[in-house]
Enzyme design. Structure first.
Site, PDB file in Angstrom:
ATOM      1  N   GLU B 116      10.829  -6.132  -1.356  1.00  9.35           N
ATOM      2  CA  GLU B 116      11.942  -7.081  -1.207  1.00  9.35           C
ATOM      3  C   GLU B 116      13.244  -6.355  -0.876  1.00  9.35           C
ATOM      4  O   GLU B 116      14.037  -6.832  -0.066  1.00  9.35           O
ATOM      5  CB  GLU B 116      12.117  -7.905  -2.490  1.00  9.35           C
ATOM      6  CG  GLU B 116      11.102  -9.018  -2.666  1.00  9.35           C
ATOM      7  CD  GLU B 116      10.936  -9.883  -1.419  1.00  9.35           C
ATOM      8  OE1 GLU B 116      11.965 -10.259  -0.820  1.00  9.35           O
ATOM      9  OE2 GLU B 116       9.777 -10.147  -1.040  1.00  9.35           O
ATOM     10  N   SER B 202       4.472  12.339   7.336  1.00  9.74           N
ATOM     11  CA  SER B 202       4.028  11.173   8.100  1.00  9.74           C
ATOM     12  C   SER B 202       2.805  11.458   8.973  1.00  9.74           C
ATOM     13  O   SER B 202       2.005  10.559   9.250  1.00  9.74           O
ATOM     14  CB  SER B 202       5.165  10.679   9.001  1.00  9.74           C
ATOM     15  OG  SER B 202       6.337  10.478   8.245  1.00  9.74           O
ATOM     16  N   HIS B 331       0.766  -3.343   6.783  1.00  9.37           N
ATOM     17  CA  HIS B 331       0.682  -1.883   6.870  1.00  9.37           C
ATOM     18  C   HIS B 331       1.950  -1.249   6.287  1.00  9.37           C
ATOM     19  O   HIS B 331       1.905  -0.316   5.506  1.00  9.37           O
ATOM     20  CB  HIS B 331       0.489  -1.440   8.328  1.00  9.37           C
ATOM     21  CG  HIS B 331       0.773   0.013   8.541  1.00  9.37           C
ATOM     22  ND1 HIS B 331      -0.046   0.999   8.044  1.00  9.37           N
ATOM     23  CD2 HIS B 331       1.806   0.652   9.161  1.00  9.37           C
ATOM     24  CE1 HIS B 331       0.462   2.181   8.359  1.00  9.37           C
ATOM     25  NE2 HIS B 331       1.581   2.008   9.032  1.00  9.37           N
ATOM     26  N   SER B 332       3.096  -1.773   6.702  1.00  5.33           N
ATOM     27  CA  SER B 332       4.373  -1.281   6.194  1.00  5.33           C
ATOM     28  C   SER B 332       5.389  -2.399   6.391  1.00  5.33           C
ATOM     29  O   SER B 332       5.064  -3.466   6.897  1.00  5.33           O
ATOM     30  CB  SER B 332       4.825  -0.030   6.957  1.00  5.33           C
ATOM     31  OG  SER B 332       5.253  -0.399   8.266  1.00  5.33           O
TER      32      SER B 332
END
Lengths: 371, 448
Positions: B116, B202, B331-332
């Site tokens: 959020e 990453s 996913h993100s």
């Protein structure tokens, strides 16, 4: 590499002269013990304060450095393709017998694996000395080098690092190596903050710089000019010693032109200096950069401020070669009396039969001095 | 932990083939065992090729991957939380079970709040762990807390299990001055030497051969520890995964490869990712002891990891675990997964087969948990998360000069020069830079 063993044979025999003649004459930092007379590089006659010396070629100097590294650091390990039996260039001969199979061992044939594995070893506190069989085959490991090894310390806020990693790899022209046994990839790596890139010109420097790379707290790429493995012979100090990284050597002092090179090209430039003196009556100052990243800017700047002219030569292609970085360094604008000259490989792949026309040999470099 | 499971992991080849159900029985498959082909070798006519140990056959047959069913999915409890085979119940200590449950739900609460906060623009990026909490806590609980963890990015639960605090999670996501990573990496790229969790990057799968190297290091150190390396089924397609499996096997490294097979790599479903029997099916081909487990069954994940740890530490051989699960979240925060999969599909996993609700059902049956405890813990965990959240948001960002340090162990002359240049520039144009959000830089000394 499928052809490595055949290639090893070719290197050996090529240098005996039946295959091709060499484009340079190796000038040692020391005179050989048998000759007993000094030469103009005698200020680099380092052995006199480093004790006993032994006659070594470049591959033997590398073996000697590796042996000392394994002896002085029980955690250190050596690995790569075919290193167990002594390596395709004989750089690891005898090390497995002496130090054990768990310290000197073959890996599967996979460069990204070799570099990644080495990073992991170093992360866990092991001194990792990886070998990539030819610099031409380092590119599968490029991601591990640039995204991982180079950024490990930075991205973790110094929580983790792989400073214990050194990657050794044979580099440069060899007379008949063509596209994939001749490359000089140093400029690709010069664009990667976080690693050090080092190239020696002969056995003494190879030993001193390699030991420094192995013990440096940053990941290092150590490029070994493979044409010098057998042809370069010096009296190398037997004891453990190190040469500072990031520091260039002024090999010849001169007043009219500064020449910057590294690796084999240093010896080409050595001859060019002589030719320039004899034919043009020009006094050249020759600098071996030794470390590509981080490079010794101050030594080059000081020299150019004195001479007013700069010639940079390297085997790698011209466009975006490391010569461009040196040439672009703008601290000497008011001292320059002529445009900076760069003599390099052409912007083509490295060719087989055309090698004599491709390389920045002494005649091309001498022409550049004239300009 | 039953012996039979250990046995199966110990004997991967036998375990694999004994689990195969031949669909189309051809005459060359005369028996199913350690040898699939009929042999025409006689004792004095054996293949001598150095590359394999096998027999001659005079029948021309390709091994077809569709000839047999996949490696079975090991589970301990069903979707209602009933133990299926009493002998497989790890009979975990009551406090341990409660801890596992609480950490799974705490992670879930943190995910909701940070997700959020990204939606509100308060942090730049986030990745949730929805549906995969069981794989994290089940495996982490079965490890020694000093075993070294290499992760991908969706393993925050492992770090939470080991005591990485909510404050620390928040500090990283907010890139504030207390972030161990000094604010340099994107959110969810956690790392902590104190918790033996190597900093996330990453680049997918790069950690895999690295984890193998670390495991080799442990083997030489004979420290009794192992390395666990987490990765998704998508990352397993990278070349580095191949490198890692092969190096681990040939160099006999004490490493557990833990694959989270959640069905998707961003939008790519598994049938576009591979055509073999998932990731576990690759293990035997590399010489890895391999097993597939229900990733939504935290007890099964625990059992499998525990047994795997025994193998890697006692035998010094690598193990591959494939945990089957489902990525319930996007996913993100940069992804809207409704663009490539149905809401109904997601709802099924969220409502019918979720690791948290399955463990809750199990614990209710054991009288370890009830609705009151549930409500109290929900309130408590939310309070804890909100408190850390507020604290992290108030902290300043690290001093801008930290952009130059740790590139090398020491500041090199050229970086010192560039740092000085940045300081000189920023002090001259301070109005154009968000300096008030950052800790103060050490002043630039004009004459050096």
């Amino acid at each position: 590499c499928l052809s490595s063993k055949i290639f090893h044979h070719l290197v050996k025999n090529g240098l005996k002269g039946h295959r091709c003649s060499s484009h340079f004459t190796f000038i040692p930092d020391t005179v050989s013990a048998s000759e007993g007379e000094s030469n103009q590089t005698s200020k680099f006659f380092l052995s006199h304060h480093l004790g006993d010396t032994a006659r070594m070629n470049l591959f033997q100097a590398v073996t000697n450095a590796l042996d000392l590294a394994l002896t002085s650091d029980p955690s250190a390990v050596i690995f790569g393709e075919d290193v167990s039996f002594g390596g395709v260039f004989r750089c690891t001969v005898g090390l497995q017998e002496k130090h054990g199979k768990d310290r000197v061992f073959n890996t599967p044939l996979c460069e990204q694996g070799i570099v990644g594995f080495g990073i992991g070893l170093a992360t866990a506190g092991t001194t990792a000395i990886a070998e990539i069989q030819f610099a031409d085959y380092i590119f599968p490991g490029f991601d591990q080098i640039t995204n991982e090894a180079a950024k490990y310390r930075y991205r973790s806020g110094n929580s983790y690092n792989c400073g214990g990693l050194t990657i050794r790899t044979p580099t440069g022209a060899v007379g008949h190596g063509a596209l994939y046994h001749s490359q000089s990839p140093e400029s690709f790596f010069s664009h990667i903050p976080g690693i050090k890139v080092v190239i020696p010109r002969g056995p003494i420097k190879a030993k001193g710089l390699l030991l420094s790379c192995i013990r440096d707290k940053n990941p290092c790429i150590f490029l070994e000019p493979k044409i010098l493995y057998r042809s370069a012979v010096e009296q190398v100090p037997v004891k453990d010693f190190m040469h500072e990284l990031g520091k260039a050597d002024i090999l010849i002092e001169g007043d009219n032109v500064t020449m910057v090179a590294w690796g084999t090209q240093v010896h080409v430039m050595h001859e060019v200096c002589q030719l320039a003196q004899d034919k043009l009556n020009v006094s050249c100052e020759l600098i071996d950069l030794c470390t590509i990243l981080p490079w010794d800017k101050q030594t080059v700047i000081n020299s150019v401020k004195k001479t007013g002219r700069l010639l940079i030569a390297h085997e790698a292609p011209l466009t975006s070669g490391f010569g461009a970085e040196i040439a672009a360094t703008n601290e000497c604008f008011l001292h320059l009396e002529a445009p900076i000259q760069r003599v390099a490989g052409y912007d083509t792949p490295f060719p087989l039969i055309f090698e004599p026309f491709y390389i920045p040999d002494k005649w091309r470099c001498l022409d550049a001095v004239k300009k | 932990m039953s012996l039979s499971l250990v046995f199966k992991i110990l004997r991967p080849r036998k375990a694999l083939f004994s689990n195969l159900r031949i669909k189309k029985f051809s005459n060359t498959f005369s028996h199913v065992g350690s040898r699939l082909f009929s042999s025409s070798s006689t004792p004095d006519d054996q293949p001598n090729f150095p590359g394999s140990k096998s027999q001659f056959t005079d029948k021309l047959d390709f091994i077809r991957s569709d000839l047999y069913d996949g490696i079975p999915v090991y589970r301990v409890m069903d979707r209602k939380g009933n133990i299926i085979n009493e002998s497989e119940d790890p009979k975990l200590d009551k406090d341990l079970l409660v801890k596992i449950y609480q950490k799974m739900t705490l992670l879930n609460t943190m995910d909701r709040i940070l997700y959020e906060s990204q939606r509100q623009g308060r942090i730049s990026f986030y990745m949730t762990n929805y549906g995969e909490e069981g794989t994290h806590m089940g495996s982490a609980a079965a490890l020694n807390d000093k075993d070294l963890v290499f992760g991908q990015y969706r393993e925050a639960g492992v770090l939470m299990w080991r005591g990485f605090s909510l404050d620390q999670f928040m500090n990283q996501c907010y890139s504030n001055c207390k972030d161990l990573g000094k604010g340099r990496q994107m959110p969810v790229h956690y790392g902590s030497p104190e918790h033996h969790f190597v900093t996330i990057s990453s680049t997918l799968a790069t950690q895999m051969p690295q984890a193998v190297g670390a495991a080799y290091s442990f083997k030489r150190a004979q420290n009794g520890l192992c390395v666990i390396c987490y990765f998704g089924e998508g990352a397993a397609s990278e070349g580095d995964a191949h490198a890692a499996f092969n190096f681990a096997a040939t160099l006999d490294c004490p490493i557990i490869f833990f694959c989270r097979n959640n069905g998707y790599a961003i939008s790519t479903p598994t049938h576009e990712q591979y055509r073999g029997d998932g990731i576990a099916g690759r293990g035997p081909a590399y010489g890895l002891a391999s097993i597939r487990v229900d990733g939504n069954d935290v007890l099964a994940v625990y059992n499998v990891t525990k047994a795997a740890r025994r193998i890697v530490t006692e035998e010094g051989r690598p193990v591959l675990i494939e945990a089957m699960t489902y990525r319930i979240g996007h996913h993100s925060t940069s992804d809207d997964s409704t663009a490539y999969r149905s809401v109904d599909e997601v709802r099924y996993w969220d409502e019918k087969d979720h690791p948290i609700s399955r463990l809750r059902r199990f614990m209710k049956k054991q009288n370890l948990w009830d609705d009151d405890k549930e409500k109290a813990w929900k309130d408590e965990s939310k309070k804890q998360v909100m408190k850390s959240f507020a604290k992290a948001e108030k902290l300043k960002k690290p001093a801008p000069e930290l952009l130059f340090t740790d590139v090398y162990d020491e500041l090199t002359p050229h970086l010192q020069e560039q740092m000085d240049e940045m300081k000189r520039h920023v002090s001259k144009h301070a109005d154009h830079y968000p300096l008030k959000n950052f800790e103060e830089m050490t002043p630039f000394a004009e004459e050096k």
